[in-house]
Structure formats: C-alpha cells, structure tokens
Design a protein around this motif. Sequence first.
Motif, PDB file in Angstrom:
ATOM      1  N   THR A 103     -45.305 -34.329  17.931  1.00 51.30           N
ATOM      2  CA  THR A 103     -45.226 -35.694  18.520  1.00 51.30           C
ATOM      3  C   THR A 103     -44.528 -35.299  19.940  1.00 51.30           C
TER       4      THR A 103
ATOM      5  N   GLU B  98     -41.763 -36.718  20.497  1.00 51.52           N
ATOM      6  CA  GLU B  98     -40.417 -36.491  20.340  1.00 51.52           C
ATOM      7  C   GLU B  98     -40.145 -34.958  20.015  1.00 51.52           C
TER       8      GLU B  98
ATOM      9  N   THR C  42     -52.160 -34.094  17.234  1.00 50.25           N
ATOM     10  CA  THR C  42     -51.667 -34.768  15.882  1.00 50.25           C
ATOM     11  C   THR C  42     -50.706 -33.883  15.138  1.00 50.25           C
TER      12      THR C  42
END
Length: 165
Positions: free
Chosen positions: A121, A123, A118
């Motif tokens: 990401t 991305e 977490t």
Amino acid sequence: MPRLVLLRGPSGAGKTTIARTLRTHWGRGTALVRQDVVRREILREHDVPGGVNIGLIDVMCRHTLAAGYDVILEGIFPAARYGEMLRRLLADHDGSAFFFAVPFPETVRRHATRPQSTEFTPEDMRGWYLPDDRLGVPGEVVLGPELAVKETVALIDAAVRRRCC
C-alpha cells in the motif's frame, strides 16, 4: 572493461523500468541484478541490517563483472544498510551511481499503474520512502521525475560512456 551501473531510489520511482530498458539497449552481455528479486524471491528475506541479501548481491555483481558482463544493479538500497557494500563495489569497479529523486506523491501515482500495485500500500511505501538518500560517491547523478524513459536511458548511457570510454 565491464560497466557497473547502480540505480537507486524510492519504490515506484521507475528504477526497474529504466533498468530493463537500459539492459535491452545494451543487449547481450548485460546482467540485471534486482534487489527485490534477490531479497524477496530468492531468499524470502525481510530488509534488515546485516541481511544475507547484502553479501549475496555483492558476490553476484562481482562474479558477473569478473565474467565480463556489464551489470545494472537496481533497488531501493537504503544507504544506512547497503551503503558500505555499494560504495566498495562502485569504487572497485569504477561504477556509475544514479539516484532517482521522485517526490512521494508521484511514487504513489506510478505505483498504482504497476502490476504489483496490490502487493503493498501507499502506507507501506511511506515507511520505505527516503527522499534524499544519496550515497555521496563521486559522480553520483540525481535524476528527477520530469524525464521520460527514453530520455533517462539516453542520459545514463551517455554518462556511463563518458566515464568508461
């Protein structure tokens, strides 16, 4: 003579798992220098050209090797930023370099299973992903995603022993 092993590759490629397993395999007298720990935890520094972490990592490795420890150096280490320092360090200590060539979708899959999944990401990972960022040093070994942890550690251990002993 102390051994220097460099493990490089994309986030989520398995470098930290291999580094920790190899350190356990080699036992006491083996130091693990992790780029993320130095850059993010010790310095709280972004990965920027000329960052303080580059010199600190170099000093940490050289000091530890001079003290007689084997050193496993692990991180993404983009060649454009870290290449000069890493090439000098490897040359000065007859080190062994390993590059983890793991496809981006596989790094994302592996990342999802990590405790820090977490923290960033897919991305973010895409922005860091360098599929073939080898250093081009003599003897650099490219490791693919098909090897299990035990196989990878055995391969690295054998390659380092051939080189140094």
